[in-house]
Design an enzyme around this catalytic site. Structure first.
Site, PDB file in Angstrom:
ATOM      1  N   ARG A   1       4.276  -8.445  17.559  1.00  8.83           N
ATOM      2  CA  ARG A   1       5.128  -7.320  17.180  1.00  8.83           C
ATOM      3  C   ARG A   1       4.309  -6.035  17.276  1.00  8.83           C
ATOM      4  O   ARG A   1       3.121  -6.015  16.923  1.00  8.83           O
ATOM      5  CB  ARG A   1       5.629  -7.556  15.760  1.00  8.83           C
TER       6      ARG A   1
ATOM      7  N   HIS B   1       0.840  -1.208   0.000  1.00 10.60           N
ATOM      8  CA  HIS B   1       0.000   0.000   0.000  1.00 10.60           C
ATOM      9  C   HIS B   1       0.871   1.253   0.000  1.00 10.60           C
ATOM     10  O   HIS B   1       2.063   1.192   0.258  1.00 10.60           O
ATOM     11  CB  HIS B   1      -0.879   0.023   1.253  1.00 10.60           C
TER      12      HIS B   1
ATOM     13  N   ASP C   1       1.024   5.181   1.805  1.00  8.72           N
ATOM     14  CA  ASP C   1       0.492   5.860   2.990  1.00  8.72           C
ATOM     15  C   ASP C   1      -0.053   7.221   2.580  1.00  8.72           C
ATOM     16  O   ASP C   1       0.456   7.840   1.653  1.00  8.72           O
ATOM     17  CB  ASP C   1       1.592   6.088   4.044  1.00  8.72           C
TER      18      ASP C   1
ATOM     19  N   HIS D   1       4.804  -0.054  -0.219  1.00  7.10           N
ATOM     20  CA  HIS D   1       5.460  -0.968   0.732  1.00  7.10           C
ATOM     21  C   HIS D   1       4.463  -1.922   1.379  1.00  7.10           C
ATOM     22  O   HIS D   1       3.256  -1.716   1.329  1.00  7.10           O
ATOM     23  CB  HIS D   1       6.203  -0.181   1.801  1.00  7.10           C
TER      24      HIS D   1
END
Ligand code: UDP
Length: 715
Positions: free
Chosen positions: A706, A644, A646, A696
């Site tokens: 995480r 995607h 940002d 990314h």
């Protein structure tokens, strides 16, 4: 005729004897003796060990005891050319030596010279009887006079008074009697060439810095008095002046007085270190309490020579206190804790703390620390002990302000007043050990005082004064000197204002109120160095990588989020955002949800903007960012994020935990460059352009959990 003949030749230093009364060796007396030694005066002390019956300046006239002692003392003196300087000692310093004093004495062409005063005391009805001078002060001060032995003998011959009768009235009556004045040959030092009494004359006196020494100068008469006397209610002014006079602090040598009478600790075996009771006082909700205990632990001092007295009034801080005690109580020689459940008031706790030292025959010092003190200097306690003063505080400051833990002067009503040297001391232009009227927050008290001058078990109350003011008031009244040292940097004090208690880690919210402490706690220790040395890494084209948060910073953010617990469902519809639709949803919590928006914004501005502007030169940012959040990746929840863009000009992505330890897999891949950051480092931030070039994806987390913190900056 004999005397006239002697007058012709110059008096030498051997002719002079300084006589003073000191029933006790007070701090003032020691100061007097130090200045006398400096000029090689020969001193005779009368009345040592006697009880004092002479009254004190605050109550009634007194001082008769001094006349009785002088009269007896003179009896033994036979030499007729002996000159006696009879002088108070608790509030007196010498500004010059015997030679100058004798010369000025001889120039008066009288046999007895009294110090002069602006104000008449104790009987103002006698005013008319005083002779007039063309210039200068008209009234007699008994705190200092100089004269030949035979004349002085004649002067005190008729003394039959009581010890608490007024010496000043006695001498005044002799002086205003024209026959006696003439036969004894008395005059006044009316222009303060020898004696400066400060009462009523404060505006006339300034410090005069000469080469390597300091004097007082009377600007009204343009004279340099030899003796400076803080008579009556001017004790604080003499304390101020004697921070300089005669050579305690000079521009040339700095504070040479600070190097005298020390108590060195170096070379001592651990077991030989003086026993200290440390009093720790938690009186209000305060940030960074755990940091306080960390620095307490780091204090360079054998722990088995320390006892702790901990007073905690705040339920809220019981966690920190008990976690410290659980791990470290045993290292100390003893620990006493007064918790909130005991409902002890503050004043009582202070008294009790001092008492813990007072009642321990081995205790040599009480070291008082309020919880808002941030001690950065590990040697503080040793430095203070070595300075060997009755009460001494390390100067601590409020970051970027003129606030400190001492006052240089007092106003008429006993509150703060700024001394002339205050700013120079605070800003380190004058470095030394300063006699001051008020100190607070952190200070060391000699236990010997607790058995003598400060033996009262109620030192922290006095009328309506708050407890520190009461303590200092009591110390001042007992003639105990208090010092503050700025010979080293010691630390600072926290602001306890605007401290919220509604979160798990309230310290995280302190970025505005206590920015320095916030930074030390939460920003990565290498952040500044990496900025300065331009060591920012470039793992992929136009992707920058740098340390941002400390380990604790990361842990606190994660714990805060987990504590809040309202993780989003990872669906496309999202009521938290504008438009209500999220194209690439994650399982996350927004900073707004934990009320961390303003703080996060400040973090971006203070710590991210400078890096952005360095790495993408020509781009300026105010770090506008509406979407700041923590993402949770888990194999069985949301393990990855598909490719995607940002909605940002640039994105910040901080790893909040450690690969291999907390999770497996994870990382970020920039598809256009076929480049991945596969070994994220805890606390490190990735910064990359958000749209257009840096398409990314979030790589799969294969085990564990995480966490990352993300900001879309300048959308
Ligand atoms: N003094 C003393 N023991 C005392 C109080 C006073 O020996 O307990 C002596 C000492 O020399 C002191 C002097 O008396 O400087 C005058 O006392 P004080 O300073 O109280 O009087 P002031 O100078 O204010 O008139």
């Amino acid at each position: 005729p004999v005397i006239r003949c002697k007058e012709q030749r110059e008096l030498s230093e051997g002719n002079l004897l300084v006589v003073t009364v000191a029933t006790k060796e007070t701090d003032g007396f020691r100061r007097f003796m130090r200045s006398a030694r400096h000029f090689n005066y020969t001193i005779k002390v009368l009345g040592r060990g006697e009880p004092w019956k002479g009254g004190d300046y605050m109550t009634t006239p007194g001082g008769g005891q001094k006349v009785r002692l002088l009269k007896a003392g003179l009896q033994e003196m036979k030499e007729e050319d002996k000159v006696i300087l009879f002088i108070d000692s608790y509030d007196v310093v010498f500004a010059s030596g015997p030679k100058e004093l004798l010369k000025k004495f001889q120039q008066t062409r009288h046999k007895v010279v009294f110090s002069a005063e602006t104000l008449i005391w104790p009987d103002r009805h006698l005013e008319d009887k005083h002779p007039h001078f063309r210039e200068g002060k008209r009234f007699l001060g008994s705190g200092g006079f100089i004269g030949y032995v035979p004349n002085l003998k004649e002067m005190v011959a008729d003394w039959t008074g009581e010890d608490n009768d007024s010496d000043q009235l006695f001498f005044t009556k002799i002086y205003i009697n024209p026959e006696k004045r003439k036969s004894i040959n008395i005059t006044l030092d009316n222009r303060c060439r020898m004696f400066q009494n400060l009462h009523g004359s404060l505006d006339e006196v300034v410090l005069k810095f000469e080469d390597g020494q300091v004097r007082a100068r009377n600007v009204l008469y343009d004279t340099l008095p030899v003796v400076v006397h803080g008579n009556g209610p001017t004790k604080l002014q003499i304390n101020y002046l004697s921070n300089y006079i005669p050579t305690v602090w000079t521009f040339e040598t700095g504070c040479s007085g600070c190097l005298e009478d020390l108590r060195p600790l170096s070379g001592l075996k651990e077991s030989e270190y003086p026993l200290v009771v440390i009093g720790i006082f938690i009186q209000q909700p305060t940030p960074f309490v755990s940091v306080f205990f960390e620095s307490l632990l780091k204090l360079e001092y054998p722990k088995n020579r320390l006892k702790l007295f901990i007073y905690n009034q705040e339920q809220h801080h019981e966690v920190e206190v008990s976690s410290f005690l659980k791990d470290h109580e045993k290292a100390y020689q003893g620990v006493k804790v007064i918790g909130p459940e005991e409902n002890m008031d503050r004043v009582a706790s202070r008294n009790l703390g001092l008492d813990m030292c007072r009642q321990d025959k081995d205790c040599e010092y009480f070291f008082s620390m309020d919880i808002e003190v941030v001690l950065k200097n590990k040697d503080t306690l040793k430095i203070l002990i070595e300075q060997n003063e009755p009460i001494i505080a390390p100067m601590i400051t409020r970051e970027g302000r003129l606030w400190t833990n001492f006052w240089g002067a007092l106003s008429a009503d006993g509150y703060y007043a700024r001394s002339e040297d205050y700013v120079d001391i605070v800003q380190g232009r004058r470095v030394g050990v300063w006699n001051v009227p008020y100190l607070t927050k952190v200070y060391l008290v000699k236990a010997s005082l607790l058995h003598e001058e400060l033996s009262s078990n109620d030192l922290f109350s006095s009328g309506t004064l708050d407890l520190d003011m009461a303590f200092c008031h009591n110390a001042r009244n007992k003639g105990v000197f208090m010092y503050v040292t700025n010979m080293h940097t010691f630390g600072r004090m926290l602001s306890t204002e605007n401290y919220q208690m509604s979160h798990l880690h309230n310290d995280l919210w302190q970025i505005f109120e206590n920015p320095k402490d916030w930074e030390e706690r939460y920003i990565h220790e290498n952040y500044t160095k990496i900025m300065r040395d331009k060591l920012i890494e470039t793992p992929c084209p136009d992707v920058y990588w740098f340390p941002l948060f400390s380990d604790i910073g990361c842990d606190h953010i994660v714990q805060e989020m987990e504590n809040f617990g309202q993780w989003s469902g990872g669906r496309n519809t999202d009521t938290r955002i504008q438009g209500g639709y999220e194209n690439v949803p994650t399982i996350d919590i927004h900073m707004t949800q934990i009320n961390y928006e303003k703080e996060w914004q400040k973090l971006l501005l203070d710590y991210i903007a400078p890096i952005t502007e360095t790495m993408y030169p020509g781009y300026y940012t105010k770090c506008i960012s509406y979407l700041n959040f923590v993402v949770r990746y888990k194999p069985d929840e949301q393990p990855l994020l598909t490719p995607h863009h940002d909605a940002s000009t640039f994105t910040i992505n901080v790893a909040l935990n450690s690969k291999e330890i907390d999770y497996q897999g994870g990382g970020c891949r920039f598809i256009r460059y076929n480049c991945s950051v596969e070994a994220p480092r805890k606390g490190w931030a990735l910064m990359h352009p958000g749209r257009l070039t840096h398409y990314h994806e979030g790589l799969r987390t294969t085990a564990g959990t995480r966490y990352i913190a993300v900001s879309f900056v300048d959308p």
